[in-house]
Each structure stands twice: as C-alpha cells, then as structure tokens.
Design a protein around this motif. Structure first.
Motif, short mmCIF file in Angstrom:
data_model
loop_
_atom_site.label_atom_id
_atom_site.label_comp_id
_atom_site.label_asym_id
_atom_site.label_seq_id
_atom_site.Cartn_x
_atom_site.Cartn_y
_atom_site.Cartn_z
N ASN A 169 18.94 -23.83 -35.18
CA ASN A 169 18.05 -24.04 -36.32
C ASN A 169 16.86 -24.89 -35.89
N SER A 170 15.78 -24.86 -36.68
CA SER A 170 14.55 -25.55 -36.27
C SER A 170 14.71 -27.07 -36.28
N ASP A 171 15.75 -27.57 -36.93
CA ASP A 171 15.96 -29.03 -36.90
C ASP A 171 16.89 -29.45 -35.75
N GLY A 172 17.26 -28.50 -34.92
CA GLY A 172 18.10 -28.85 -33.77
C GLY A 172 19.58 -28.72 -34.03
N THR A 173 19.95 -28.39 -35.26
CA THR A 173 21.38 -28.14 -35.50
C THR A 173 21.71 -26.72 -35.08
N ILE A 174 23.02 -26.47 -34.94
CA ILE A 174 23.47 -25.18 -34.41
C ILE A 174 24.59 -24.61 -35.26
N ASN A 175 24.47 -23.34 -35.61
CA ASN A 175 25.58 -22.65 -36.27
C ASN A 175 26.35 -21.86 -35.22
N LEU A 176 27.66 -22.08 -35.20
CA LEU A 176 28.52 -21.41 -34.24
C LEU A 176 29.54 -20.55 -35.00
N ASN A 177 29.50 -19.25 -34.75
CA ASN A 177 30.45 -18.35 -35.41
C ASN A 177 31.41 -17.76 -34.39
N THR A 178 32.69 -17.76 -34.76
CA THR A 178 33.67 -17.07 -33.92
C THR A 178 34.60 -16.27 -34.81
N GLY A 179 35.35 -15.37 -34.18
CA GLY A 179 36.32 -14.58 -34.92
C GLY A 179 37.72 -15.15 -34.80
N ILE B 137 26.70 -29.39 -34.56
CA ILE B 137 27.19 -28.00 -34.53
C ILE B 137 28.08 -27.75 -35.73
N LYS B 138 27.77 -26.66 -36.45
CA LYS B 138 28.65 -26.26 -37.54
C LYS B 138 29.41 -25.00 -37.13
N PRO B 139 30.70 -25.17 -36.82
CA PRO B 139 31.49 -24.01 -36.42
C PRO B 139 32.09 -23.33 -37.64
N GLN B 140 32.21 -22.03 -37.56
CA GLN B 140 32.73 -21.29 -38.68
C GLN B 140 33.56 -20.10 -38.20
N VAL B 141 34.62 -19.79 -38.95
CA VAL B 141 35.39 -18.57 -38.68
C VAL B 141 34.84 -17.51 -39.63
N PHE C 255 16.05 -31.85 -27.04
CA PHE C 255 16.59 -30.68 -27.71
C PHE C 255 15.96 -30.46 -29.08
N LYS C 256 15.79 -31.56 -29.83
CA LYS C 256 15.21 -31.44 -31.18
C LYS C 256 13.78 -30.92 -31.12
N GLU C 257 13.04 -31.42 -30.16
CA GLU C 257 11.66 -30.96 -30.01
C GLU C 257 11.60 -29.48 -29.61
N ILE C 258 12.56 -29.10 -28.76
CA ILE C 258 12.62 -27.69 -28.38
C ILE C 258 12.88 -26.83 -29.61
N PRO D 281 10.21 -21.75 -33.65
CA PRO D 281 9.69 -20.78 -34.62
C PRO D 281 8.27 -20.32 -34.29
N ASN D 282 7.49 -21.19 -33.65
CA ASN D 282 6.09 -20.85 -33.40
C ASN D 282 5.82 -20.35 -31.99
N THR D 283 6.88 -20.18 -31.22
CA THR D 283 6.68 -19.76 -29.82
C THR D 283 7.46 -18.50 -29.49
N GLY D 284 7.75 -17.70 -30.53
CA GLY D 284 8.48 -16.46 -30.26
C GLY D 284 9.73 -16.31 -31.09
N GLY D 285 9.98 -17.30 -31.93
CA GLY D 285 11.11 -17.21 -32.85
C GLY D 285 12.33 -17.98 -32.38
N ARG D 286 13.23 -18.18 -33.32
CA ARG D 286 14.42 -18.98 -33.04
C ARG D 286 15.32 -18.25 -32.03
N ILE D 287 16.22 -19.01 -31.43
CA ILE D 287 17.08 -18.47 -30.37
C ILE D 287 18.51 -18.36 -30.88
#
Lengths: 764, 292
Positions: free
Chosen positions: A481-491, A517-521, A589-592, A597-603
């Motif tokens: 996410n643009s604030d440096g947080t991360i969503n992690l999805n697994t099965g 990191i927010k992990p989710q099933v 990391f936060k600055e990255i 969003p302005n350099t090609g979109g989120r990763i």
C-alpha cells in the motif's frame, strides 16, 4: 511454565520474536467468525439420520412421513447424490476413492458403522429437522459386526466390502497394484525391508518380542464440524465451512457434486481445531444438494455425539515388534508387524507408523509389515503424526526394556543407536539432517532427568519419536500500500498461528515491521491452489511461498527505485531495514511505498510453489508419574518436552503446539478411548465419558526447543505441530514401569487396565 | 430439543396443580443440569418444565440448633459448600457438593435434583444416606417423609410421584464423636462420573465403634446402604485389620456391572479401598480433626 530455547546461530530481527497474533483480538473478544456464526436470509437447517447398527444391509428408506412434516423442505438419501465413479482422489495427507467418499457421505447399500449417515433433512429450524429424523423409516437386515483386526483377517469372517482386494501401497499414503498376498478385509499392505533380518537376529545377544495395542482416539477439537451451502440458480455453489483445506474441500465437493471446480467457492471460516480430522467432507455435500433442491442456503452443524460417532478418529492398532541387540546395546535387527483399523473404508495411517517408528535409529536389518484393515467402525482420519504415536509406543517400550535388561542408561542406549545424516532407512530413503543426538544430549542435561525421585510410588520415563513432516503446494500473494503497509493473502487455513508465522517471514524478508503486514486467509476464488494445513507443513511450505513473494517484491522495488533514480539496478542494494541504497543515496521502505503510485503503479507479487525440502523432526518426552497401587490411578507429576524445531519462527506458538501435542499424547496413554459394545455400538460418544484429560490432570510441560536448521528452508523451518504427540505414550508407559514394575502393553492404561496388571504382578 | 412449556409458579400449591394437570411428562425444574440435557437429547419425553426456584420453601438452608440441618431441595451446591455450619458439622456433604460437575454446574445443581434424578452413580446420595437424611415431600394428598435410602428404586426411578415435589432434605444433628466422609473414584481428577463412590459415617466410643453407616454408589441399580458392614464392625475395636476384614464383605454384597466406566472386578476392588479410606477419614473427623 519453563521454556528454554537452544538457538541456532543466525540472528534475525522478526524471526524468533513473540508478537501478538493478528487473529488474537477477534478471538478473545468473541468477534472471530466461525462456521456456526453464518446467518443467511431464508436459511434452512439440516440434520443427519445415522445408523443405529454397526453392520446392516439397508433394505429400504422411506422418507415420505418426514417430508410431510410441516416445515421440512428437503429429505435426501444416497439416491440424491450424483453417481460416483470408482476412482482415486488425492486428499493431501491421504488418498481416497470417490465411490467410498460418496458412501461415507450417505450410505448406499449398507451401513458399515454405528453412526454412518443414511439420510439428511433440511427444515426451517433445527428442532423440526430433528423431529423429521424420527419420521424416516429405515428397514435393516442386521449383520454381525467385525470389530477387531484379528477377527477381520480371520478367513472365516465375511468380507465387509465384497469385491475388495488387498493392494500394495507402492509408496507412503498411495494405493498401488493388487498384491500377491491377499488377506481377508485387508485393504492394502506395505512390506518394507532393509538388510537381512535372519542374519541380524543371529548376531543378537538378546531378543525381545512384545505385542502392543492402542485404542481409538479422537482429535477432540473444540469446534464441531459445520458447513453452510448456497446453490445458486446458475449452478454456482458457495460453501462456508470449518476445514483444514479450502481447496481440498472444493475439489472433493466438485467431484462429489459433479460441478466444475471454478463454479464452487469455498470460504474457510476460522477453525476451532482439526489435528487432521477436518480434511474429509461430511455434511457439506448434503447441505449443497439440499440447497439445490430448495433454492435456499442450508446450514449443518454436528452435535458433539455426532463428531465422536461419525467423524474420523485415529486407528486402533495391534503391533508386534521383535528387536535383537548385542550386549553393548547395539540394535542389530528389528521386525515389526502393524495392523491398523482403517474403520469401515480403507485408509488407515499404518504406513506412517511403519515408516516413522524406526526413523530415530540406525538399524542395519529392519522390516515393517503394515496392514490396513477394514472393521465396522467409523472411518479413521488423519490425527497429528498419523499412525506414529502407537508405533512409537511399541518400539520405545521395547528399547526401555532392552536398556533395563542390558543395564544401560535409557538415554545412552538411544544415543548409541541414533540415526545420523545418511543413515539408510528401511523405506529406502537416506536420512537427512536430524537432531537425535543433539536432543538426547539436551535431555541428559535437563534438571528434570537428573532430579531425585521423592517417593517409591513415583517413576520416571523417557521416550523419543520422529515424524516426517509434509511439503505440498502453497500459494501466496502480497501487495504494498502507498503508506508502506502490506496485505498478505494465503490459502493456508490458520490452524495454529500461521497468520503470525507467515507475516513474520515476510517481514523478515522485506525488512519491515511485523505490524505493518496484514495477513489474511482468503477463499478459493482469491488465491492459487493451496494444500491442506496439515503435516506440519504450513509455516514451512507456505512460508517458502511467502519468502519467495518477498523476494519478488524486493526485485520489483529495486527496479522501480532504479527507474526513479535513473540509475542501473545493479548499483542498488536492498538493505535489511527495507531501505534501498545506491553508493550515495538511500530511500526507506515508506518513501518507496509512497512513490510507487506515481512511478508506474503499486507493486504486488504472487507465487505458487510445491515444497519438497521438508525433513523429519525428532521429539523427546520425559515424564514423572505417581501410581496409586490400590486403585490403579496414575497421576502426571512432571513433564518435560524437547523438540528439534529447525527454527522457531514464533517460539510461543511453537511451545503451544508442543504443550498440546504432549497433552494429547498423555490422553492416549492414560485416559481416552472409544468404548464399543459387542455389537459395535459406541457407548461413550460424549466428552464426559470419552475422557480427554483436563487441566486438573496434566501439568504444564517444561519445553526445550532445539534449533538445528533445515537447509531446505531459508530460515531453517522444519515443521513443529505433529511430532510432540509421538513420544508421550511410551514415556508414560516407561514411567509406570519405573514406578511399579509392570509394563503396560495396552493403551490407554486406565485404572481398570493397570489394576489388572498390578494384580498379576502381586499374584506372581 | 423438544418443544416444552415453561411455568414458574410462586407457591407449592400452584406448582402441584400444574404438575397434576400436565401429567407425567411435566418435570420439576431446579438447576436443570440433568433435566434440560434430557429434554435436549430426548432421552426422556418432557413437555413442560415447572421451575420451582421462585418458591421460597425449596431455596436456602439453615441449621436450627439440636433440630439439625434443613436444605431446600433446589438450593444450589455453591450455597451449600459455602455455608460455615455445614462445613463444620456435615463435612461429607461438602465432600459431595464440591465435586458435582464443575464450578459452573455447582452454581445451579441442587441436592434435590441429584436425588430426584436417581442416578446409581449420583455423588451426593451415598452421603445423604449415611447422614440419615429424610426427604420432605408434598403432593396433592399432603406431606410425607421418606428415608433417603428408600428414595431411589432403580436407575432414574424414585418413589416420588409425578405430581409430588421434593421440598427439602433434613439431617439430624451429628452425635458427639462422630464423623463422616465421602470419596468418589474417577479416572480423571475432575469432570467425571464415579466409577465407584462411598460414604461412611462413624460414631466412636474411645477406640470402639459405637455405630456406623456405609453407603456405596455405582455398584447396583441404586445407591446402597450396606447394613452388613455396619453390623460387622459395630461394637468392635477399630483397627486396620477390622477394616480389611470388613472390606472383604464387599465380595458378596455388591454385583456391579461391566460398562464403559469400569469392570465388576475393578469396582469391587475400588469399593474396598474407598471403604477403608472413608472410614479412616471419618474416624479422623470424629476426633474433630481435618482430613486432606
């Protein structure tokens, strides 16, 4: 509770810490959503009619009176299931046959165990559904039940499955060709042999041969099975359920319902325990079919007696073992015969027992003959290190006796015979890195092992055991996410703190905070195929997937920063703290994240892996017991567990697994068992009389985690959930021998059984 | 669960009227720790619950000097084991009340309920028997009293008629130099049903046994008062040999069944062991001392 961690050398920032689990707050405040919490508009409630007989031909099922009861919307029998092909289906830890799965869901021609599902009802409320069950007329022709492996294999006993042939298990958990050896009611056979047994026994100075039995044990998860299904008019099916594997559930449903996999969405709810028992399907296909018939969602939820009666406990076993050793303690030959009750359909974990029981040792001449035996009892399922606790009870009891007869210390004799890396096993495999010696050295040094016993009625026992662990497929995806947080999805269903252990591995890989990191099933529509959370595989295998996702993200970040700075990517370095630097610049990391969003979109990145670098682990249990010789009652006074964990990602949750495994193992040793009458009727289908140990019965276990990293995992993870259940059965039995001089050979050695042994001793 | 009607009368008279009108499928509800489970699991046909907890006569307990102890039939266990007078004078009741179910059950379960449920393995009935308890009953035809040892007639069966209500239990004041003790044997340490349970009461005259009462549970269709044991030891000097010899009488006095909780042989052995242990503890208590 004392807990010690013998650390691996490498140091980490997140790995090895003990943060709060992401699902913790919801669980302790009651907000976490389990299958029982599902409420949908117009929802119907389903119940199952079960066989009151252990073995009977179903001559007729008349559902007309039940259907006529006001409020009843659907009544189904086996006729309402799609015709099932006679074909194998892979279930992750086990394989199964579709026709048998179908018959287990609703019996076709005959009822093969007490509690087998015969019909299902959906009604506007569960009380009406229950009333309707009593209105279903079933006509039975009652047959003699087959209740032990010995009766089952007797030539005079009729075959439970008419056309079943004994097949060879060509490899662990797989079913092969028709075997040359045909044994009555034996579904499959595995004969593993290494070296020359006759020659081995000739070398022996002492030979001990003993027979052992263990009971039928249920996993005892708190949450009973449940599932809700909604079959839409466009033939898309949604299922909410409690399962160890959403994709496994989806694929079984697709096969049983004959619906394409993509049309079924399985939403795994929070799970209240499984231990291997929440892999098979029971009511979900029924809920789906009744939903199709009525156009309404149908919810089904087992009562506790149904869970005990008709889900999958582990096999009752009969094991005979002969071991030959030299006077110096060298074991020269071992011959094991294992006959495990599969229940009414094939598929006991006997091969797991036959393979794992000798895993801790280097024995030149070994045989394990494993038989999967059909009896008229509920079909067994996987249960924590499937098949191994019983087999370890047998071999570890004999090794204790060898030590005593040869006057060798019980740790020393195990050390003397310990398997090492490269030891050839009887299943043909060369043993990988194991920590048998390291663990035994730690055991030798414990305060517990060296403490004086305060009273002659107190005894001390020790045992070790191994479990192979699992690999299998896993999928993971993560987005920044643009604030440096991360969503992690697994099965991977979170059955033991895996959201935490997976988020920690991603945090370590990316050099970010665990809390970011927010992990989710997620459900089966939202992630790639992921195998069951079983086989102690999730933190290991899904962990590898998560680390790979992290590595892919790191690469993308490097490339993005390179573009941003207009500099060659090779000049950039991804640092341990998540920052990226060139020789003269640094961006955190936060600055990255903010510039993405302005350099090609989120990763984001995703990956599917099949893990194959899992290795076995070793556990050791030391236990003190006090025996009341007048009543036969055994009390656990002190318990210490040692376990090689490879690397403990979250030590507190590893210790939790160890506590639980030891507790269940002690339950098998002393308290729990299915009690059938001579007609095969289960008499103790309640937690009152099934008798799992309570907190009054088993003290906290002192835990020592030993870390010998797995070279096949970036952080060294081996798998921790199952192996602690393996040694306690033998450790408790050996402690009882130390206290009162009798060797329990039948478990559970409850007061009634022990009092018989004590009387025999006193009458000698 | 079956459909049930729920009534909450405020007087005995009203409660009896409801029970009479409804017939045998109406059940008195106190703590409900047995009857609600039976209704839910359909082990008994129950169409109505008559909740008696708002009737003052069946709630509470008190000791009236030499007249002894009266316990309202629906008084929950926790009130009983927290009562200092009961703790002081009737410790075997505390032994029993303390181990019924778990803490949550003890907040609701009552002595009256345990008695009326009529389980052969009930954890309070042997105690109530050895303390010479009396059941006070009111029905459409007035009051009657039944000695506890006569109350149960078979598994789940009692002398109580369907339109009668057990109001209270009465115990006389313990004699000087007397003591009582109840012990249950279970494979676990909590949350279990007795394999065997034994209550013993003893009155000493110096080292001589003046009188005694011994009752056993889970070894017959009802809890049993074993007069043969009392007759055997009465008037004799207390010794471990005497208790050993008395314990041998159990070989012929009880014929327990084989079930998931125990075998006949183990139950007889346990009966002997629990008899000796309860006797020794009762003797300790008869001296005014506490037991472990």
């Amino acid at each position: 509770m004392v807990s010690t961690q013998k650390k691996a050398d490498k140091t980490y920032k997140v790995i090895g810490t003990r943060p709060v689990r992401p699902d913790g707050v919801d669980k302790v405040t009651g907000r976490a959503k389990y299958g029982a919490d599902i409420q949908l508009p117009g929802m119907l409630f389903g119940r199952v009619l079960r066989s009151p007989h252990a073995h009977a031909i179903i001559k007729k099922i008349d559902t007309s009176k039940a259907l006529a009861l006001p409020g009843v919307k659907s009544v189904i029998t086996h006729k309402d299931l799609p015709t099932a092909a006679d074909a194998a289906l892979n279930l992750g830890e086990t394989t199964d046959n579709l026709k048998w799965i179908s018959d287990k869901v609703l019996a076709a021609e005959d009822a093969l165990f007490h509690g087998q599902a015969l019909a299902a009802v959906a009604a506007v409320d569960k009380h009406i559904a229950e009333d309707a069950l009593a209105l279903i007329d079933v006509e039975y022709e009652i047959l003699e039940p087959v209740l032990s492996v010995h009766t089952a294999m007797d030539k005079k006993t009729p075959s439970i499955h008419d056309n079943m042939k004994t097949v060879d298990m060509i490899a662990r958990f797989q079913v092969g060709e028709i075997s040359e050896t045909q044994i009555n009611n034996v579904a499959s056979i595995l004969d593993l042999e290494l070296g020359d047994l006759d020659a081995g026994f000739k070398e022996a100075d002492i030979i001990i041969e003993r027979e052992f039995e263990t009971g039928t044990y249920h996993q005892g998860y708190i949450e009973s099975h449940n599932g809700t299904a909604q079959w839409n008019e466009n033939d898309e099916v949604t299922v909410w359920l409690s399962t160890q594997g959403a994709f496994n559930a989806r694929d079984q449903l697709a096969a049983l319902l004959q619906v394409p996999m993509s049309k079924i969405k399985v939403i795994p709810m929070e799970i209240g325990g499984g231990f291997g028992g929440k892999i098979p399907m029971y009511m979900e296909p029924l809920a789906a079919i009744m939903s199709k018939q009525t156009g309404k969602p149908v919810k089904m939820h087992m009562q506790r007696d149904e869970v005990l009666l008709a889900t999958g406990p582990t096999s009752a076993t009969y094991i005979k073992v002969k071991v030959g050793a030299k006077n110096d303690g060298t074991i020269v030959a071992a011959d094991a015969y294992l006959a495990y009750e599969a229940g009414a359909y094939p598929g006991s974990p006997v091969s797991g027992g036959g393979v794992s029981m000798f895993m801790p040792y280097a024995i030149p001449n070994v045989r394990a003959l494993c038989l999967d035996v059909i009896v008229n009892k509920t079909k067994t399922a996987a249960y924590r290190a499937p098949g191994v606790p019983a087999a370890a009870f047998a071999i570890e009891s004999i090794i204790d006796e060898l030590a005593e007869k040869l006057e060798i210390d019980p740790i020393a004799i195990r050390m003397h015979n310990a398997a090492e890396e490269g030891t050839r096993r009887h299943d043909g495999v060369l043993a990988p890195s194991m920590a048998v010696k390291e663990l035994l050295e730690e055991a030798q040094a414990t305060e517990h092992w060296n403490a004086e016993l305060s009273d002659p009625s107190i005894g001390r026992g020790i045992a070790i055991g191994a479990w192979g662990n699992g690999g299998m497929e896993s999928s993971a995806s993560a987005s920044i996410n643009s604030d440096g947080t991360i969503n992690l999805n697994t099965g991977s269903v979170d059955i033991g703190g895996q959201r935490a252990s997976l988020a920690m591995q991603l945090a370590e890989t990316l050099g970010v905070e665990y809390d970011s990191i927010k992990p989710q099933v997620v459900d089966t529509d939202s992630i790639g195929y992921t195998a069951v959370s079983a086989g102690s595989r999730t933190t290991f295998a899904t962990g590898i997937a998560v680390i790979e996702v992290g590595n892919k993200i790191k690469k993308q970040i490097i490339n993005r920063v390179a573009t941003f700075w207009e500099i060659d990517a090779n000049a950039l370095k991804y640092n341990d703290d998540g920052s990226v630097s060139s020789p003269d610049k640094i961006i955190n990391f936060k600055e990255i994240a903010a510039m993405l969003p302005n350099t090609g979109g989120r990763i984001q990145a995703s990956i599917d892996i099949q893990a194959t670098t899992h290795v076995p682990t070793i556990a050791c249990h030391i236990v003190d017991v006090k025996v009341d010789e007048e009543t036969g009652k055994v009390d656990i006074l002190r318990s210490t567990a040692l376990q090689d964990v490879g690397k403990a990602i979250h030590p507190a949750y590893v210790e939790g697994q160890t506590q639980g495994g030891i507790l269940q193992g002690i339950g098998m040793a002393l308290y729990e068992e299915y009690y059938y009458d001579d007609k095969g009727i289960l008499k103790n289908a309640s937690l009152l009389d099934y008798r799992m140990p309570t907190s009054y019965d088993v003290p906290f276990t002192e835990i020592i985690l030993v870390e010998k990293p797995n070279p096949g995992h970036p952080f060294g993870v081996k798998g921790v959930g199952e192996v602690p259940i393996v040694p306690p059965l033998a450790a408790v039995a050996n402690a009882i021998y130390d206290a009162v001089g009798v060797r329990p050979n039948i478990l559970p050695v409850n007061p009634r059984r022990l009092s018989v042994l004590l009387k025999e001793k006193n009458n000698k | 669960m079956q459909d049930v009607s729920y009534y909450r009368p405020s007087s005995i008279k009203e409660a009896i009227k409801i029970l009479s009108e409804h017939g045998p499928t109406a059940k008195v509800l106190a703590g409900g720790t047995d009857v609600i489970v039976q209704a839910r699991e359909r082990t008994k046909k129950i169409t109505a619950f008559v909740d008696i907890k708002k009737i003052p006569d069946v709630m509470g307990l008190g000791i009236e000097g030499h007249r002894g102890l009266t316990i309202g039939a629906a008084t929950p266990m926790y009130q009983i084991y927290n009562h200092s007078g009961v703790q002081e004078e009737y410790p075997a009741i505390i032994d029993s009340a303390n181990i019924i179910g778990g803490k949550a059950i003890q907040g609701r379960a009552s002595l009256g309920g345990n008695l009326c449920n009529g389980s052969p393995a009930a954890d309070t009935i042997p105690t109530l028997i050895v303390l010479e308890g009396t059941a006070n009953i009111i029905g459409p035809n007035g009051e009657r009293k039944i000695a506890i040892e006569d109350f149960c007639t078979g598994p789940g069966k009692t002398l109580l008629q369907h339109d009668e209500i057990l109001i209270s239990l009465h115990f006389k004041r313990p004699a000087p130099f007397s003591g009582s003790r109840f012990i249950r044997f279970i494979p676990r340490n909590e949350m279990d049903i007795a394999v065997v349970n034994v209550a013993s009461q003893i009155q000493m005259d110096g080292n001589k046994i003046e009188s005694s009462r011994v009752a056993i549970g889970a070894c017959a269709p009802t809890p049993l008062l074993l007069k043969e044991i009392s007759n055997f030891i009465q008037g004799k000097e207390l010794s471990q040999d005497l208790l050993e010899n008395a314990a041998e009488l159990f070989n012929n006095l009880i014929t327990p069944i084989e079930d998931m909780r125990g075998s006949p042989e183990h139950r007889v052995d346990l009966a002997k062991t629990l008899f000796k242990r309860t006797m020794n503890d009762a003797v300790i208590r008869s001296n005014g001392e506490k037991v472990q």
